[in-house]
Scaffold this active site. Structure first.
Site, PDB file in Angstrom:
ATOM      1  N   THR A  81       0.831  -1.196   0.000  1.00 38.74           N
ATOM      2  CA  THR A  81       0.000   0.000   0.000  1.00 38.74           C
ATOM      3  C   THR A  81       0.866   1.246   0.000  1.00 38.74           C
ATOM      4  OG1 THR A  81      -2.003   0.972   0.950  1.00 38.74           O
ATOM      5  CG2 THR A  81      -0.264   0.374   2.501  1.00 38.74           C
ATOM      6  N   ILE A 155      -6.656  -1.506   5.239  1.00 35.69           N
ATOM      7  CA  ILE A 155      -6.379  -1.994   6.592  1.00 35.69           C
ATOM      8  C   ILE A 155      -5.270  -3.028   6.534  1.00 35.69           C
ATOM      9  CG2 ILE A 155      -7.320  -3.344   8.526  1.00 35.69           C
ATOM     10  CD1 ILE A 155     -10.054  -2.151   7.902  1.00 35.69           C
ATOM     11  N   GLY A 156      -4.346  -2.944   7.486  1.00 33.41           N
ATOM     12  CA  GLY A 156      -3.312  -3.960   7.666  1.00 33.41           C
ATOM     13  C   GLY A 156      -2.884  -3.936   9.116  1.00 33.41           C
ATOM     14  N   PHE A 168      -4.966   1.418   9.835  1.00 34.15           N
ATOM     15  CA  PHE A 168      -5.704   1.748   8.614  1.00 34.15           C
ATOM     16  C   PHE A 168      -5.188   3.043   7.995  1.00 34.15           C
ATOM     17  CE2 PHE A 168      -8.123   3.585  12.181  1.00 34.15           C
ATOM     18  CZ  PHE A 168      -8.269   4.911  11.786  1.00 34.15           C
ATOM     19  N   CYS A 185      -2.976  -3.128  -2.500  1.00 30.86           N
ATOM     20  CA  CYS A 185      -3.399  -4.279  -1.689  1.00 30.86           C
ATOM     21  C   CYS A 185      -3.270  -5.596  -2.450  1.00 30.86           C
ATOM     22  CB  CYS A 185      -4.814  -4.086  -1.166  1.00 30.86           C
ATOM     23  SG  CYS A 185      -5.017  -2.567  -0.210  1.00 30.86           S
TER      24      CYS A 185
END
Length: 248
Positions: A81, A155-156, A168, A185
């Site tokens: 990302t 989100i990760g 996030f 992603c």
């Protein structure tokens, strides 16, 4: 209602923020720090999660450096990302032992927090089965039909002994051209959008953070209490000594 502190760090380098999270996680595990939700923005950076694929970066690291974009491997979940100016990044440091020990539930609640925040701007967003994050429907040129989804937020997360870190990225007025450097992603054909693009007008950063705070509070059932940098320093200064322990 259980409380959670919230702090806006402003602009901070990705590496510095990652190191800060590690210290806060260590402090939270021994009770030297409370639950805290950190907000920040990062200078241009691309991060690759622990399950990410290097081929999802479309340019060389040398080219990234020439363009002023950092590249970091990270221990969060997810793939690749981008973070940068105009994107609000949230890093919750929560002890899920005291909330709910359920990873899937935790991720769904992060989504819910951002869905609620987006709704407060009059924009309908949702989940897409099998794709973590927050999505909006892209309207076709005829103005009547859907032309697929666009991703508003990613989100990760990382969880160690049920204490959370990472979190996030919510696109407010992000320069979306930087997402062209990656397969966002790891999803082929993924299109990314921002709150500013959807609304057709600018959104003050403080306004967006306030609505994310409200969504987070509702989703997790937490009372969010503003804290200051001095509080952060105090928690980290005492990270080797649990809260309530007698001073040596």
């Amino acid at each position: 209602m259980k409380s959670c502190r919230t702090i806006d760090l402003g602009t901070i380098g990705y590496g510095e923020a990652a190191a800060l999270q590690q210290r806060l996680v260590a402090a939270r595990k021994i009770g030297a720090a409370p639950d805290v939700l950190l907000f920040c923005e990062h200078p241009h950076v691309i991060t690759l999660g622990r399950n990410g694929k290097r081929e999802h970066l479309h340019v060389t690291e040398d080219l990234l450096r020439r363009e002023g974009v950092e590249f970091h491997h990270t221990n969060r979940g997810g793939d690749i990302t981008y973070h940068g100016p105009g994107q609000i990044v949230g890093y919750p440091i929560l002890d899920l032992n005291e909330i709910r020990r359920d990873v899937v539930w935790y991720v769904r609640q992060l989504e819910e927090a951002m869905i609620q925040a987006t709704s407060s701007f009059g924009i309908r967003s949702s989940r897409v089965p099998g794709r973590t994050g927050v999505w909006v429907q892209r309207i076709a040129a005829d103005g009547l039909h859907s032309a697929g989804e666009e991703k508003l937020a990613a989100i990760g997360v990382h969880i160690s002994r049920w204490v959370t870190s990472h979190g996030f990225g919510y696109n407010v007025c992000t320069d979306l051209r930087f997402f062209e450097l990656i397969t966002p992603c790891g999803i082929a054909g993924c299109r990314v959008t921002s709150l500013e693009k959807l609304l057709g007008e600018s959104v003050p950063r403080a306004n967006a953070i306030a609505r994310l705070n409200a969504g987070f509070s509702e989703a997790f059932g937490l009372e969010l209490i503003p804290a200051a940098a001095g509080d952060l320093s105090a928690w980290l200064a005492s990270e080797a000594q649990p809260v309530g322990a007698p001073a040596s």
